[in-house]
Design a protein around this motif. Structure first.
Motif, PDB file in Angstrom:
ATOM      1  N   TYR A  61       4.300 -11.078  20.160  1.00 30.21           N
ATOM      2  CA  TYR A  61       5.761 -11.129  20.034  1.00 30.21           C
ATOM      3  C   TYR A  61       6.150 -11.881  18.762  1.00 30.21           C
ATOM      4  O   TYR A  61       7.054 -11.470  18.034  1.00 30.21           O
ATOM      5  CB  TYR A  61       6.352 -11.812  21.263  1.00 30.21           C
ATOM      6  N   ALA A  62       5.459 -12.990  18.486  1.00 33.56           N
ATOM      7  CA  ALA A  62       5.751 -13.792  17.300  1.00 33.56           C
ATOM      8  C   ALA A  62       5.540 -12.991  16.019  1.00 33.56           C
ATOM      9  O   ALA A  62       6.312 -13.108  15.055  1.00 33.56           O
ATOM     10  CB  ALA A  62       4.886 -15.048  17.287  1.00 33.56           C
ATOM     11  N   THR A  63       4.494 -12.170  16.010  1.00 34.75           N
ATOM     12  CA  THR A  63       4.219 -11.338  14.840  1.00 34.75           C
ATOM     13  C   THR A  63       5.325 -10.325  14.619  1.00 34.75           C
ATOM     14  O   THR A  63       5.762 -10.079  13.489  1.00 34.75           O
ATOM     15  CB  THR A  63       2.869 -10.609  14.997  1.00 34.75           C
ATOM     16  N   VAL A  64       5.812  -9.742  15.707  1.00 44.46           N
ATOM     17  CA  VAL A  64       6.917  -8.783  15.605  1.00 44.46           C
ATOM     18  C   VAL A  64       8.144  -9.473  15.026  1.00 44.46           C
ATOM     19  O   VAL A  64       8.811  -8.943  14.126  1.00 44.46           O
ATOM     20  CB  VAL A  64       7.249  -8.168  16.977  1.00 44.46           C
ATOM     21  N   LYS A  65       8.469 -10.663  15.541  1.00 48.39           N
ATOM     22  CA  LYS A  65       9.637 -11.392  15.052  1.00 48.39           C
ATOM     23  C   LYS A  65       9.517 -11.679  13.559  1.00 48.39           C
ATOM     24  O   LYS A  65      10.491 -11.587  12.815  1.00 48.39           O
ATOM     25  CB  LYS A  65       9.818 -12.707  15.812  1.00 48.39           C
ATOM     26  N   THR A  66       8.310 -12.043  13.113  1.00 47.38           N
ATOM     27  CA  THR A  66       8.092 -12.321  11.699  1.00 47.38           C
ATOM     28  C   THR A  66       8.333 -11.076  10.855  1.00 47.38           C
ATOM     29  O   THR A  66       8.995 -11.122   9.804  1.00 47.38           O
ATOM     30  CB  THR A  66       6.661 -12.825  11.463  1.00 47.38           C
ATOM     31  N   HIS A  67       7.793  -9.946  11.313  1.00 45.73           N
ATOM     32  CA  HIS A  67       7.991  -8.686  10.589  1.00 45.73           C
ATOM     33  C   HIS A  67       9.471  -8.311  10.534  1.00 45.73           C
ATOM     34  O   HIS A  67       9.974  -7.898   9.482  1.00 45.73           O
ATOM     35  CB  HIS A  67       7.205  -7.564  11.263  1.00 45.73           C
ATOM     36  N   VAL A  68      10.163  -8.448  11.659  1.00 45.62           N
ATOM     37  CA  VAL A  68      11.585  -8.094  11.697  1.00 45.62           C
ATOM     38  C   VAL A  68      12.372  -8.975  10.731  1.00 45.62           C
ATOM     39  O   VAL A  68      13.253  -8.495   9.999  1.00 45.62           O
ATOM     40  CB  VAL A  68      12.151  -8.217  13.125  1.00 45.62           C
ATOM     41  N   SER A  69      12.065 -10.259  10.688  1.00 49.14           N
ATOM     42  CA  SER A  69      12.749 -11.176   9.773  1.00 49.14           C
ATOM     43  C   SER A  69      12.526 -10.770   8.323  1.00 49.14           C
ATOM     44  O   SER A  69      13.455 -10.811   7.495  1.00 49.14           O
ATOM     45  CB  SER A  69      12.253 -12.605   9.991  1.00 49.14           C
ATOM     46  N   ARG A  70      11.307 -10.359   8.010  1.00 49.82           N
ATOM     47  CA  ARG A  70      11.010  -9.941   6.638  1.00 49.82           C
ATOM     48  C   ARG A  70      11.745  -8.656   6.286  1.00 49.82           C
ATOM     49  O   ARG A  70      12.231  -8.486   5.163  1.00 49.82           O
ATOM     50  CB  ARG A  70       9.498  -9.752   6.477  1.00 49.82           C
ATOM     51  N   ILE A  71      11.830  -7.744   7.255  1.00 51.41           N
ATOM     52  CA  ILE A  71      12.553  -6.484   7.028  1.00 51.41           C
ATOM     53  C   ILE A  71      14.022  -6.766   6.763  1.00 51.41           C
ATOM     54  O   ILE A  71      14.627  -6.197   5.840  1.00 51.41           O
ATOM     55  CB  ILE A  71      12.391  -5.539   8.242  1.00 51.41           C
ATOM     56  N   LEU A  72      14.611  -7.648   7.559  1.00 47.97           N
ATOM     57  CA  LEU A  72      16.019  -8.003   7.380  1.00 47.97           C
ATOM     58  C   LEU A  72      16.250  -8.572   5.978  1.00 47.97           C
ATOM     59  O   LEU A  72      17.230  -8.221   5.307  1.00 47.97           O
ATOM     60  CB  LEU A  72      16.445  -9.029   8.431  1.00 47.97           C
ATOM     61  N   ALA A  73      15.342  -9.435   5.545  1.00 47.64           N
ATOM     62  CA  ALA A  73      15.489 -10.059   4.234  1.00 47.64           C
ATOM     63  C   ALA A  73      15.350  -9.028   3.107  1.00 47.64           C
ATOM     64  O   ALA A  73      16.126  -9.019   2.146  1.00 47.64           O
ATOM     65  CB  ALA A  73      14.450 -11.166   4.057  1.00 47.64           C
ATOM     66  N   LYS A  74      14.367  -8.146   3.227  1.00 49.92           N
ATOM     67  CA  LYS A  74      14.127  -7.157   2.185  1.00 49.92           C
ATOM     68  C   LYS A  74      15.263  -6.150   2.059  1.00 49.92           C
ATOM     69  O   LYS A  74      15.593  -5.695   0.950  1.00 49.92           O
ATOM     70  CB  LYS A  74      12.812  -6.414   2.463  1.00 49.92           C
ATOM     71  N   LEU A  75      15.872  -5.799   3.188  1.00 48.62           N
ATOM     72  CA  LEU A  75      16.953  -4.816   3.161  1.00 48.62           C
ATOM     73  C   LEU A  75      18.328  -5.470   3.065  1.00 48.62           C
ATOM     74  O   LEU A  75      19.339  -4.777   3.010  1.00 48.62           O
ATOM     75  CB  LEU A  75      16.883  -3.936   4.420  1.00 48.62           C
ATOM     76  N   ALA A  76      18.343  -6.805   3.067  1.00 50.47           N
ATOM     77  CA  ALA A  76      19.599  -7.562   2.929  1.00 50.47           C
ATOM     78  C   ALA A  76      20.610  -7.175   3.991  1.00 50.47           C
ATOM     79  O   ALA A  76      21.777  -6.910   3.690  1.00 50.47           O
ATOM     80  CB  ALA A  76      20.182  -7.374   1.530  1.00 50.47           C
ATOM     81  N   VAL A  77      20.168  -7.136   5.240  1.00 50.41           N
ATOM     82  CA  VAL A  77      21.072  -6.858   6.345  1.00 50.41           C
ATOM     83  C   VAL A  77      21.159  -8.089   7.241  1.00 50.41           C
ATOM     84  O   VAL A  77      20.231  -8.898   7.291  1.00 50.41           O
ATOM     85  CB  VAL A  77      20.633  -5.624   7.173  1.00 50.41           C
ATOM     86  N   ARG A  78      22.282  -8.216   7.936  1.00 48.20           N
ATOM     87  CA  ARG A  78      22.600  -9.444   8.675  1.00 48.20           C
ATOM     88  C   ARG A  78      21.679  -9.683   9.865  1.00 48.20           C
ATOM     89  O   ARG A  78      21.181 -10.787  10.074  1.00 48.20           O
ATOM     90  CB  ARG A  78      24.054  -9.376   9.140  1.00 48.20           C
ATOM     91  N   ASP A  79      21.464  -8.659  10.675  1.00 47.64           N
ATOM     92  CA  ASP A  79      20.679  -8.857  11.889  1.00 47.64           C
ATOM     93  C   ASP A  79      20.152  -7.522  12.396  1.00 47.64           C
ATOM     94  O   ASP A  79      20.238  -6.501  11.708  1.00 47.64           O
ATOM     95  CB  ASP A  79      21.509  -9.563  12.975  1.00 47.64           C
ATOM     96  N   ARG A  80      19.603  -7.542  13.590  1.00 41.90           N
ATOM     97  CA  ARG A  80      18.950  -6.367  14.162  1.00 41.90           C
ATOM     98  C   ARG A  80      19.923  -5.198  14.335  1.00 41.90           C
ATOM     99  O   ARG A  80      19.570  -4.041  14.104  1.00 41.90           O
ATOM    100  CB  ARG A  80      18.343  -6.768  15.505  1.00 41.90           C
TER     101      ARG A  80
END
Length: 220
Positions: free
Chosen positions: A182-201
């Protein structure tokens, strides 16, 4: 302690949600609003972690209030969750695009409401898979806006997770599907959000449909 604000023009509805939250030792209601203008003032005064926002309210409605709250950098910690009857609130999609972290149906069960508040408070968006697929796909199909840039900066694993998020999968479900933590998924999602410059899920799901990465009727 999770701070919670309620914005609904019906006092009975607010009282109902307040009574549900009152039984939880880790939650407290810091204020109530009966229209969008009051909701914005409430957000600025108390900075609640989660605001449950009705769409249809007199004067300034929930959509306009959500847009104002989510565009204010000083209120970045306030997560807005839309309350809707779903079938009649076609503009919920607009609220999500405005920055809402998700939405709930007004006939939600008490235990589901409590779970939803905790999910949003910890930084995840609340988009139930069944509602995500039906509403986001339907609304995205009507958009005429130009697509977002291709996600060239995303790794193959990040693209895989992006597809699953767009399909409405929770972090727990993604972890199970991909056999990772689960922690790995959260890390990936956070990186995706940062790379695409979007606010949240929630914004990530919108991005996936608007960019053409996900299309109506498609599920991984």
């Amino acid at each position: 302690m999770i701070s919670l604000a309620l914005a609904d023009d019906q006092a009975l509805v607010r009282a109902g949600f307040r009574s549900i939250v009152a039984g939880e030792p880790d939650m407290t209601v810091v204020g109530e609003a009966s229209d969008g203008e009051q909701a914005v003032r409430l957000a600025r005064q108390f900075l609640p972690q989660v605001m449950l926002m009705d769409i249809r309210m007199p004067g300034v409605d929930g959509l306009a209030a959500t847009r104002e709250i989510c565009s204010d950098g000083t209120l970045a910690g306030v997560k807005v969750v839309i309350l809707t009857t779903f079938e009649s609130d076609a503009y919920v999609y607009g609220a999500i695009r405005a920055g809402a972290s998700g939405f709930l149906l007004k006939d939600i069960e008490p235990v589901e409401l409590i779970h939803a508040v905790r999910v949003v408070a910890r930084g995840d968006a609340l988009l139930a898979p069944s509602v995500t697929r039906r509403l986001i796909a339907e609304m995205a199909a009507r958009l005429k806006e130009p697509p977002a840039p291709a996600p060239e900066s995303l790794t193959p694993r990040e693209l895989e997770i992006l597809d699953l998020v767009a399909a409405g999968r929770s972090n727990e479900e993604i972890a199970t599907v991909l056999a990772i933590s689960y922690a790995t998924v959260k890390t990936h999602v956070s990186r995706i959000l940062a790379k695409l410059a979007v606010r949240d899920r929630a914004q990530l799901v919108v991005w996936a449909y608007e960019s053409g990465r996900a299309v109506p009727g498609w599920l991984p």
